[in-house]
Design a protein around this motif. Structure first.
Motif, PDB file in Angstrom:
ATOM      1  N   LEU A  22      46.443  36.695  43.353  1.00  0.00           N
ATOM      2  CA  LEU A  22      46.497  38.154  43.277  1.00  0.00           C
ATOM      3  C   LEU A  22      47.044  38.630  41.936  1.00  0.00           C
ATOM      4  O   LEU A  22      46.536  39.602  41.360  1.00  0.00           O
ATOM      5  N   SER A  78      44.344  38.294  39.376  1.00  0.00           N
ATOM      6  CA  SER A  78      43.302  39.299  39.608  1.00  0.00           C
ATOM      7  C   SER A  78      43.766  40.683  39.193  1.00  0.00           C
ATOM      8  O   SER A  78      42.991  41.463  38.621  1.00  0.00           O
ATOM      9  N   THR A  84      39.014  38.112  44.996  1.00  0.00           N
ATOM     10  CA  THR A  84      39.850  39.322  44.935  1.00  0.00           C
ATOM     11  C   THR A  84      39.665  40.116  43.643  1.00  0.00           C
ATOM     12  O   THR A  84      40.070  41.280  43.575  1.00  0.00           O
ATOM     13  N   ILE A 124      39.445  44.933  42.900  1.00  0.00           N
ATOM     14  CA  ILE A 124      40.472  45.510  42.027  1.00  0.00           C
ATOM     15  C   ILE A 124      39.830  46.092  40.776  1.00  0.00           C
ATOM     16  O   ILE A 124      40.121  47.224  40.370  1.00  0.00           O
ATOM     17  N   ALA A 152      41.792  43.652  48.391  1.00  0.00           N
ATOM     18  CA  ALA A 152      41.996  42.344  47.772  1.00  0.00           C
ATOM     19  C   ALA A 152      43.016  41.492  48.524  1.00  0.00           C
ATOM     20  O   ALA A 152      42.835  40.279  48.646  1.00  0.00           O
ATOM     21  N   SER A 212      42.316  37.892  49.887  1.00  0.00           N
ATOM     22  CA  SER A 212      43.047  36.774  49.298  1.00  0.00           C
ATOM     23  C   SER A 212      43.407  35.731  50.346  1.00  0.00           C
ATOM     24  O   SER A 212      43.428  34.529  50.066  1.00  0.00           O
TER      25      SER A 212
END
Length: 246
Positions: free
Chosen positions: A63, A66, A125, A129, A178, A182
């Motif tokens: 994350l 990303s 993910t 975003i 996301a 994830s």
């Protein structure tokens, strides 16, 4: 009464599942919710202390990558029409390739290390975003930009004082998507090649025909995904107090 709707639906679903599993009577294929919870309780130390940290670390690293890369590319695309035309089709194409097909390739490249799982998580993910942040940045009104510049503001002032606040709701919308994806990405990566993690443990129990133990880590993954979603929602509500809600 409205707040009771979701719990009632969940209770009805679990009750139907419990009844159907009891009638089917093949726990190695379809265990009941009670059997899954009992098995989870038996395996809680292994799941929560050994495999959950491995999955959570994969999710957090994926994350973070990303968020940083996705936000940077969204800003880059919003600043240049040429960059947007060059990168946007690539972003869309990256989502056309089945993740299940790429995961083994990442294992070949990175081995059974954490980075093969992180790569899958980033790939799954990165898109929401980037796209949501880009849409938020692109929602700027030309009149507002002209007003800022007329009042003596620089482009930097306009970006940080208008563009960023305007894009934050869209950014958090993408982030909420996301964080749930994830969990799926980390589980897929662990399922196909790992030495620890909830997805790995579920696959290992599958080879032993232990249906309840296969579902137990899935239960943990579900709780983890819901928890991460509400964490992002909490942060969003704290940062966007100025946003009016209907």
């Amino acid at each position: 009464m409205k707040n009771m709707t979701s719990p009632l639906i969940v209770i009805m679903f679990l009750s139907c599942w419990e009844l159907g599993a009891r009638l089917y009577d093949k726990a190695f294929i379809l265990p009941s919710p009670i059997q899954i919870f009992i098995r989870f309780w038996e395996l809680k130390k292994v799941l929560l202390l050994q495999h959950l940290p491995a999955t959570l670390l994969t999710i957090i690293i994926g994350l973070l990558i990303s968020i940083v890369a996705g936000t940077a590319i969204a800003v880059w695309m919003s600043s240049s029409l040429g960059i947007r035309k060059a990168l946007y089709p690539i972003l869309i194409a990256s989502q056309m390739i089945p993740i299940i097909a790429l995961a083994p390739i990442f294992v070949l490249w990175f081995g059974y290390t954490i980075w093969s799982k992180v790569a899958v998580t980033v790939l799954i993910t990165f898109f929401p975003i980037t796209v949501n942040t880009f849409d938020g940045l692109s929602s700027d009104k030309k009149e507002m930009q002209e007003l800022f510049l007329t009042m003596g503001a620089t482009k930097k002032d306009y970006f940080f004082k208008y563009s960023v606040p305007t894009a934050l709701p869209q950014f958090f919308s993408g982030l909420k998507i996301a964080v749930t994806l994830s969990v799926i990405g980390a589980a897929i990566g662990e399922w196909l090649g790992a030495q620890a993690g909830l997805g790995y443990f579920s696959r290992r129990m599958m080879t032993q025909f232990d249906g309840a133990a296969v579902f137990a880590p899935i239960f943990v993954l579900t709780v983890l995904g819901v928890g991460l979603f509400f964490c992002v929602t909490f942060i969003e509500n704290r940062l966007l107090k100025w946003r009016t809600k209907n």
